[in-house]
Write a protein that holds these residues in place. Sequence first.
Motif, PDB file in Angstrom:
ATOM      1  N   ALA A 188       0.834  -1.197   0.000  1.00 49.51           N
ATOM      2  CA  ALA A 188       0.000   0.000   0.000  1.00 49.51           C
ATOM      3  C   ALA A 188       0.871   1.250   0.000  1.00 49.51           C
ATOM      4  CB  ALA A 188      -0.909   0.006   1.227  1.00 49.51           C
ATOM      5  N   ALA A 189       0.426   2.269  -0.740  1.00 52.50           N
ATOM      6  CA  ALA A 189       1.167   3.526  -0.848  1.00 52.50           C
ATOM      7  C   ALA A 189       0.337   4.672  -0.286  1.00 52.50           C
ATOM      8  CB  ALA A 189       1.530   3.804  -2.304  1.00 52.50           C
ATOM      9  N   THR A 190       1.001   5.575   0.437  1.00 53.31           N
ATOM     10  CA  THR A 190       0.343   6.781   0.944  1.00 53.31           C
ATOM     11  C   THR A 190       1.246   7.978   0.700  1.00 53.31           C
ATOM     12  OG1 THR A 190       1.296   6.766   3.187  1.00 53.31           O
ATOM     13  CG2 THR A 190      -0.679   5.410   2.810  1.00 53.31           C
ATOM     14  N   ASP A 191       0.678   9.180   0.772  1.00 56.71           N
ATOM     15  CA  ASP A 191       1.536  10.356   0.818  1.00 56.71           C
ATOM     16  C   ASP A 191       1.967  10.548   2.271  1.00 56.71           C
ATOM     17  OD1 ASP A 191      -0.517  11.620   2.204  1.00 56.71           O
ATOM     18  OD2 ASP A 191      -0.727  13.276   0.798  1.00 56.71           O
ATOM     19  N   PRO A 192       2.872  11.492   2.568  1.00 60.96           N
ATOM     20  CA  PRO A 192       3.370  11.638   3.940  1.00 60.96           C
ATOM     21  C   PRO A 192       2.305  11.998   4.975  1.00 60.96           C
ATOM     22  CG  PRO A 192       4.912  12.624   2.413  1.00 60.96           C
ATOM     23  CD  PRO A 192       3.685  12.283   1.623  1.00 60.96           C
ATOM     24  N   THR A 193       1.124  12.450   4.531  1.00 55.25           N
ATOM     25  CA  THR A 193       0.041  12.760   5.469  1.00 55.25           C
ATOM     26  C   THR A 193      -0.850  11.557   5.719  1.00 55.25           C
ATOM     27  OG1 THR A 193      -1.574  13.471   3.802  1.00 55.25           O
ATOM     28  CG2 THR A 193       0.032  15.108   4.547  1.00 55.25           C
ATOM     29  N   GLY A 194      -0.605  10.427   5.028  1.00 53.12           N
ATOM     30  CA  GLY A 194      -1.406   9.228   5.206  1.00 53.12           C
ATOM     31  C   GLY A 194      -2.507   9.032   4.189  1.00 53.12           C
ATOM     32  N   GLN A 195      -2.648   9.943   3.234  1.00 51.62           N
ATOM     33  CA  GLN A 195      -3.667   9.809   2.208  1.00 51.62           C
ATOM     34  C   GLN A 195      -3.313   8.675   1.250  1.00 51.62           C
ATOM     35  OE1 GLN A 195      -4.342  13.374  -0.044  1.00 51.62           O
ATOM     36  NE2 GLN A 195      -6.074  12.537  -1.192  1.00 51.62           N
ATOM     37  N   SER A 196      -4.273   7.804   0.957  1.00 49.11           N
ATOM     38  CA  SER A 196      -4.003   6.631   0.127  1.00 49.11           C
ATOM     39  C   SER A 196      -3.692   7.024  -1.313  1.00 49.11           C
ATOM     40  CB  SER A 196      -5.202   5.681   0.138  1.00 49.11           C
ATOM     41  OG  SER A 196      -4.998   4.616  -0.778  1.00 49.11           O
ATOM     42  N   MET A 197      -2.673   6.364  -1.888  1.00 52.71           N
ATOM     43  CA  MET A 197      -2.316   6.531  -3.288  1.00 52.71           C
ATOM     44  C   MET A 197      -2.482   5.217  -4.043  1.00 52.71           C
ATOM     45  SD  MET A 197       1.136   8.786  -2.662  1.00 52.71           S
ATOM     46  CE  MET A 197       1.449   9.078  -4.395  1.00 52.71           C
ATOM     47  N   GLY A 198      -3.194   4.270  -3.437  1.00 51.69           N
ATOM     48  CA  GLY A 198      -3.410   2.971  -4.065  1.00 51.69           C
ATOM     49  C   GLY A 198      -2.376   1.957  -3.631  1.00 51.69           C
ATOM     50  N   ILE A 199      -2.155   0.970  -4.494  1.00 56.94           N
ATOM     51  CA  ILE A 199      -1.212  -0.104  -4.209  1.00 56.94           C
ATOM     52  C   ILE A 199      -0.225  -0.246  -5.364  1.00 56.94           C
ATOM     53  CG2 ILE A 199      -2.879  -1.373  -2.811  1.00 56.94           C
ATOM     54  CD1 ILE A 199      -3.163  -3.302  -5.265  1.00 56.94           C
ATOM     55  N   VAL A 200       0.832  -1.006  -5.119  1.00 55.28           N
ATOM     56  CA  VAL A 200       1.744  -1.374  -6.202  1.00 55.28           C
ATOM     57  C   VAL A 200       1.037  -2.441  -7.023  1.00 55.28           C
ATOM     58  CG1 VAL A 200       3.974  -2.357  -6.808  1.00 55.28           C
ATOM     59  CG2 VAL A 200       3.775  -0.866  -4.805  1.00 55.28           C
ATOM     60  N   GLY A 201       0.593  -2.067  -8.227  1.00 56.72           N
ATOM     61  CA  GLY A 201      -0.184  -2.982  -9.040  1.00 56.72           C
ATOM     62  C   GLY A 201       0.621  -3.718 -10.090  1.00 56.72           C
ATOM     63  N   THR A 202       1.721  -3.110 -10.549  1.00 58.14           N
ATOM     64  CA  THR A 202       2.594  -3.717 -11.555  1.00 58.14           C
ATOM     65  C   THR A 202       4.029  -3.407 -11.177  1.00 58.14           C
ATOM     66  OG1 THR A 202       0.909  -3.286 -13.252  1.00 58.14           O
ATOM     67  CG2 THR A 202       3.121  -3.874 -14.021  1.00 58.14           C
ATOM     68  N   ARG A 203       4.918  -4.378 -11.388  1.00 57.46           N
ATOM     69  CA  ARG A 203       6.313  -4.187 -10.959  1.00 57.46           C
ATOM     70  C   ARG A 203       7.232  -4.979 -11.871  1.00 57.46           C
ATOM     71  NH1 ARG A 203      10.076  -6.724  -7.495  1.00 57.46           N
ATOM     72  NH2 ARG A 203      11.329  -5.270  -6.211  1.00 57.46           N
ATOM     73  N   ASN A 204       8.370  -4.379 -12.260  1.00 58.61           N
ATOM     74  CA  ASN A 204       9.379  -5.067 -13.064  1.00 58.61           C
ATOM     75  C   ASN A 204      10.753  -4.716 -12.500  1.00 58.61           C
ATOM     76  OD1 ASN A 204      11.250  -5.921 -15.040  1.00 58.61           O
ATOM     77  ND2 ASN A 204       9.763  -5.655 -16.672  1.00 58.61           N
ATOM     78  N   ALA A 205      11.365  -5.673 -11.801  1.00 54.38           N
ATOM     79  CA  ALA A 205      12.675  -5.423 -11.203  1.00 54.38           C
ATOM     80  C   ALA A 205      13.753  -5.233 -12.267  1.00 54.38           C
ATOM     81  CB  ALA A 205      13.058  -6.583 -10.277  1.00 54.38           C
TER      82      ALA A 205
END
Length: 426
Positions: free
Chosen positions: A246-263
């Motif tokens: 899960a991702a948030t901004d520094p105030t705790g507001q949700s920015m969604g999740i990591v949905g796609t990833r390529n190392a």
Amino acid sequence: MIRPHPTTRRPVAMLRRVAVTAISLTLLAAGLTATPATAAPAGKAPATGSFIDSTPVPGGFASWSELLRVQQRMNNAAAQITNAAQRSANSGFAGIVADPTTRHLQVYWKGEPPANLVANARATVATKVLPAAYSQRELMVAADRLRAAAGDKITTVGPRADGAGLLVGTQDGLLGATAMAGVPVTVQTKVAAAPATRWDDTAPWWGGAAWRNANTGGGCSTGFGVFQGGSARILSAAHCGNINNAATDPTGQSMGIVGTRNAGTDTLLLSGAAGGRVFNNSTAANGDVVSEFSNQVIGASASQVGNWVCTSGAYSGTRCSIQVKARNLCINVRDFGQVCGQVQAENTLHSNAVGQGDSGGPVEIVNAANTLQVWATGTNTAIDDTFTSTACTGYMKTGRVCAWRFYYEDIFSGMAGVGASGVILG
């Protein structure tokens, strides 16, 4: 790479979202316990501004606009040549140097290039065609051969832009590199790579803002907004999180999740809706942030060797006087692994280019016709924190590591890695 900064680790700087840097290469993530010395105003930055006006102009140009006009013509010609070369299986294309301070595009070719290709380039910008010992395809095969033989003894490897052989970065040198590669090798020593808000953004999320991994506590920076399957997504660095984090901004507001990833390309997509702007700021001579604003993204552009670019990480703030030194590199990032599609760049003043917390943040080319607009050209991956560390700048000047040499993922390679079809325009 620029690695995300856990709360238990030393903080890494971000502008709005925290980016991560790595090498021998270090990653650029930042610690979340840190508070920016100069916090950006909550919400959207209301004004658009120029972040290059106070930066010295290189090469005897009267203004950055003049330099960037030459660079843009060079890049347009370079894109035509590169695209044509990629369509030919037997192309002798070796590489391009597009340094506007030389006043001419340098095209390296093994054998004779197509006459119409050269004529088209010369109709756009002064162009020199120079002989090359090897084609880029031959050198990419040699790079694969060397990586297989040398493994983690090398930090970076890729073709030289002049087609003379491979450019290899190491920490302590590499005996027998030419024999292993089968082509001439230029070995650079003392090269390392490690992972590298603004602080209160709102949806649609802009590039250059701080974001935090709610699962690990690490912090990074947002990259450009991109489209994936028709949906607006937030580009950032893969070393900042794993799928479903899960991702948030520094105030705790949700920015969604990591949905796609390529190392392999060090890119990920956050599921929050992204916009077509990027945070920037003007900077005082001592590296402090003077004022923060945002700029319109007008498209994507590959950066060529010799180009001048700027970065905009959430901790370090906007940094310019940065020149591209190599591209098409594969790098070994400390505690992360191999990442390809990388560009090497350096701050020519040897002041901060990016630092911890700036991972995933934007690398941009300023539009020559309107310096209030930018082209997307990459996302921050790693810094050479071992050999090029320097004083940090921006929103957090202490408690983290910054460097004047860094690595970023090419925008087109990075988007391809996560199935993105293009950048969002402002």
